[in-house]
Design a protein around this motif. Structure first.
Motif, PDB file in Angstrom:
ATOM      1  N   ILE A 152     -24.602 -21.504 -51.411  1.00 26.97           N
ATOM      2  CA  ILE A 152     -24.186 -21.615 -52.335  1.00 26.97           C
ATOM      3  C   ILE A 152     -24.590 -23.067 -53.039  1.00 26.97           C
ATOM      4  O   ILE A 152     -25.386 -23.672 -52.125  1.00 26.97           O
ATOM      5  CB  ILE A 152     -22.304 -22.338 -52.252  1.00 26.97           C
ATOM      6  N   ASN A 153     -25.833 -22.327 -54.784  1.00 27.27           N
ATOM      7  CA  ASN A 153     -26.182 -23.285 -54.874  1.00 27.27           C
ATOM      8  C   ASN A 153     -25.503 -24.635 -55.490  1.00 27.27           C
ATOM      9  O   ASN A 153     -24.302 -24.946 -55.543  1.00 27.27           O
ATOM     10  CB  ASN A 153     -26.459 -22.602 -56.298  1.00 27.27           C
ATOM     11  N   GLU A 154     -26.039 -26.210 -55.349  1.00 27.12           N
ATOM     12  CA  GLU A 154     -25.382 -27.150 -55.397  1.00 27.12           C
ATOM     13  C   GLU A 154     -24.442 -27.725 -56.775  1.00 27.12           C
ATOM     14  O   GLU A 154     -25.689 -26.854 -57.527  1.00 27.12           O
ATOM     15  CB  GLU A 154     -26.657 -28.275 -55.003  1.00 27.12           C
ATOM     16  N   SER A 211     -18.657 -25.410 -64.575  1.00 37.43           N
ATOM     17  CA  SER A 211     -19.223 -25.553 -63.413  1.00 37.43           C
ATOM     18  C   SER A 211     -20.952 -25.352 -64.389  1.00 37.43           C
ATOM     19  O   SER A 211     -20.556 -24.178 -64.410  1.00 37.43           O
ATOM     20  CB  SER A 211     -19.178 -24.926 -62.163  1.00 37.43           C
ATOM     21  N   VAL A 212     -21.534 -26.063 -63.458  1.00 36.46           N
ATOM     22  CA  VAL A 212     -22.952 -26.256 -63.484  1.00 36.46           C
ATOM     23  C   VAL A 212     -23.906 -25.969 -62.671  1.00 36.46           C
ATOM     24  O   VAL A 212     -23.370 -27.136 -61.847  1.00 36.46           O
ATOM     25  CB  VAL A 212     -22.810 -27.346 -64.972  1.00 36.46           C
ATOM     26  N   ASP A 213     -25.283 -26.051 -62.552  1.00 35.26           N
ATOM     27  CA  ASP A 213     -25.924 -26.671 -61.930  1.00 35.26           C
ATOM     28  C   ASP A 213     -26.383 -27.506 -61.922  1.00 35.26           C
ATOM     29  O   ASP A 213     -26.204 -28.331 -62.522  1.00 35.26           O
ATOM     30  CB  ASP A 213     -27.124 -24.903 -61.864  1.00 35.26           C
ATOM     31  N   ILE A 214     -26.235 -28.401 -60.239  1.00 40.65           N
ATOM     32  CA  ILE A 214     -26.833 -30.062 -60.021  1.00 40.65           C
ATOM     33  C   ILE A 214     -28.198 -30.481 -60.804  1.00 40.65           C
ATOM     34  O   ILE A 214     -28.766 -31.119 -61.849  1.00 40.65           O
ATOM     35  CB  ILE A 214     -26.744 -30.509 -59.427  1.00 40.65           C
ATOM     36  N   LYS A 215     -29.145 -29.347 -61.293  1.00 36.08           N
ATOM     37  CA  LYS A 215     -30.143 -29.173 -62.450  1.00 36.08           C
ATOM     38  C   LYS A 215     -30.111 -29.620 -63.745  1.00 36.08           C
ATOM     39  O   LYS A 215     -30.396 -30.118 -64.769  1.00 36.08           O
ATOM     40  CB  LYS A 215     -30.921 -28.441 -61.786  1.00 36.08           C
ATOM     41  N   HIS A 229     -18.081 -32.321 -56.738  1.00 33.26           N
ATOM     42  CA  HIS A 229     -19.245 -31.587 -56.585  1.00 33.26           C
ATOM     43  C   HIS A 229     -19.008 -30.822 -54.684  1.00 33.26           C
ATOM     44  O   HIS A 229     -18.901 -31.274 -54.431  1.00 33.26           O
ATOM     45  CB  HIS A 229     -20.460 -33.509 -56.197  1.00 33.26           C
ATOM     46  N   TYR A 230     -20.083 -29.470 -55.619  1.00 36.15           N
ATOM     47  CA  TYR A 230     -19.528 -29.180 -53.674  1.00 36.15           C
ATOM     48  C   TYR A 230     -21.193 -27.555 -53.804  1.00 36.15           C
ATOM     49  O   TYR A 230     -22.031 -27.774 -55.013  1.00 36.15           O
ATOM     50  CB  TYR A 230     -18.180 -27.646 -53.784  1.00 36.15           C
ATOM     51  N   ILE A 277     -23.970 -30.893 -49.491  1.00 29.71           N
ATOM     52  CA  ILE A 277     -22.122 -31.473 -49.953  1.00 29.71           C
ATOM     53  C   ILE A 277     -21.575 -30.636 -49.020  1.00 29.71           C
ATOM     54  O   ILE A 277     -20.503 -30.654 -47.891  1.00 29.71           O
ATOM     55  CB  ILE A 277     -22.402 -31.706 -51.267  1.00 29.71           C
ATOM     56  N   ASN A 278     -21.918 -29.303 -49.195  1.00 34.36           N
ATOM     57  CA  ASN A 278     -20.467 -28.430 -48.338  1.00 34.36           C
ATOM     58  C   ASN A 278     -21.226 -28.381 -46.712  1.00 34.36           C
ATOM     59  O   ASN A 278     -20.432 -28.670 -46.362  1.00 34.36           O
ATOM     60  CB  ASN A 278     -21.515 -27.028 -49.057  1.00 34.36           C
ATOM     61  N   PHE A 279     -22.815 -28.296 -46.379  1.00 36.95           N
ATOM     62  CA  PHE A 279     -22.548 -28.463 -45.216  1.00 36.95           C
ATOM     63  C   PHE A 279     -22.184 -29.769 -44.444  1.00 36.95           C
ATOM     64  O   PHE A 279     -21.749 -29.704 -42.690  1.00 36.95           O
ATOM     65  CB  PHE A 279     -24.397 -28.476 -44.768  1.00 36.95           C
TER      66      PHE A 279
END
Length: 305
Positions: free
Chosen positions: A2-4, A41-45, A66-67, A71-73
């Motif tokens: 999953i994208n951050e 939600s938005v991509d971290i970029k 923040h997921y 971070i998820n791992f």
């Protein structure tokens, strides 16, 4: 993977916020309208770009979560470690619950517990696990012991419980056809005589010799007729027992005599049986050639029949 992403809540007019996202090509994911706020939600970029825009327009916002990504791992790794710990704990509790590390023996009154414990340990080396427990084998081995008629073995917690039932004491069978007298086992002076059956002419203070009749197997009626009955009773007497010590010379006696005699008297007292009462001791000595012979006379009260 999953994208951050960042989940954000922006306060104010929802239409204005949507138009702002479209105008600047920012993709809002899973939008949710709240009272006076828009969550998405938005991509971290794109998050840094969005923050700058919101600050420029003076919009109040809040980062909710923040997921995704690394971070998820990290969270997954923490959970994995936690579950491994739980699993190890469960396994440890299971093995502990199957462990046998102690023995409790119950029901012994006349049988030495140490003897029973030795038999159990010959069948089962401790500590061990339930898989090695053969209760039938242990019970059969215990019952082979003299004086035990029944045994039950079971586990509770980490302890192996052994319950035994001792055999009933053997009862002497009275011969009512061939009635005999009760005679004295030792010389002595009677201090107490109790008759349960039969008759006697003795009383406290009388002196008797070993083999003398103490209680006769009959009762005399008023007309002089003897009616047969078992001779039963207890006779206690003051008796004297003798022990001799020999010393090679007067010098040896002077060096060791007092200590050796004291040890012998103490040993004699310790050897007395239940019901025997020590009264006193006295010493006499005589010279034979160069040797010194000491006689220790022990006076006590004991049952002679």
């Amino acid at each position: 993977m999953i994208n951050e992403r960042v989940r954000i809540r922006v306060y104010g007019n929802s239409n204005f916020i949507v138009n702002l996202l479209i105008k600047h090509s920012i993709k809002g994911i899973r939008p949710s309208y709240k009272e006076n706020a828009l969550e998405f939600s938005v991509d971290i970029k794109e998050y840094l770009k969005l923050k700058a825009l919101l600050n420029d327009y003076g919009k109040k916002y809040q980062e909710i979560s923040h997921y995704g990504g690394l971070i998820n791992f990290k969270k997954l790794a923490k959970r994995y470690t936690y579950f491994i710990g739980v699993l190890i704990g469960v396994v440890a509790v299971y093995f502990y619950s199957t462990l046998i590390k102690d023995i409790s023996i119950q029901g012994t009154n006349n049988i030495d517990q140490g003897v029973v414990r030795t038999v159990v340990q010959d069948c089962l080396k401790l500590p061990t696990f339930n898989a090695n427990l053969d209760t039938d084998k242990i019970e059969d081995s215990i019952v082979q012991l003299d004086g035990i008629s029944y045994a039950k073995v079971y586990k509770r917690g980490c302890t192996l419980f052994v319950e035994v039932v001792e055999e009933l004491p053997k009862i002497d069978i009275m011969d009512t056809q061939n009635l005999g007298c009760i005679v004295a086992r030792e010389d002595g002076e009677i201090v107490k005589i109790v008759i349960y059956g039969g008759s006697t002419t003795l009383k406290a203070g009388d002196k008797v010799k070993a083999g003398d009749v103490l209680i006769y197997p009959y009762i005399s009626s008023a007309d002089g007729i003897n009616k047969p009955t078992p001779a039963l009773g207890e006779v206690y007497a003051k008796i004297t027992r003798v022990e001799e010590l020999t010393f090679a010379s007067q010098e040896e006696y002077d060096l060791k005599g007092e200590k050796e005699i004291a040890l012998r008297v103490a040993s004699f007292k310790d050897s007395l049986k239940e019901g025997e009462q020590f009264i006193a001791s006295r010493i006499s000595q005589k010279t034979m050639d160069k040797s010194i012979v000491c006689s220790i006379y022990y006076e006590l009260v004991t049952r002679i029949a």
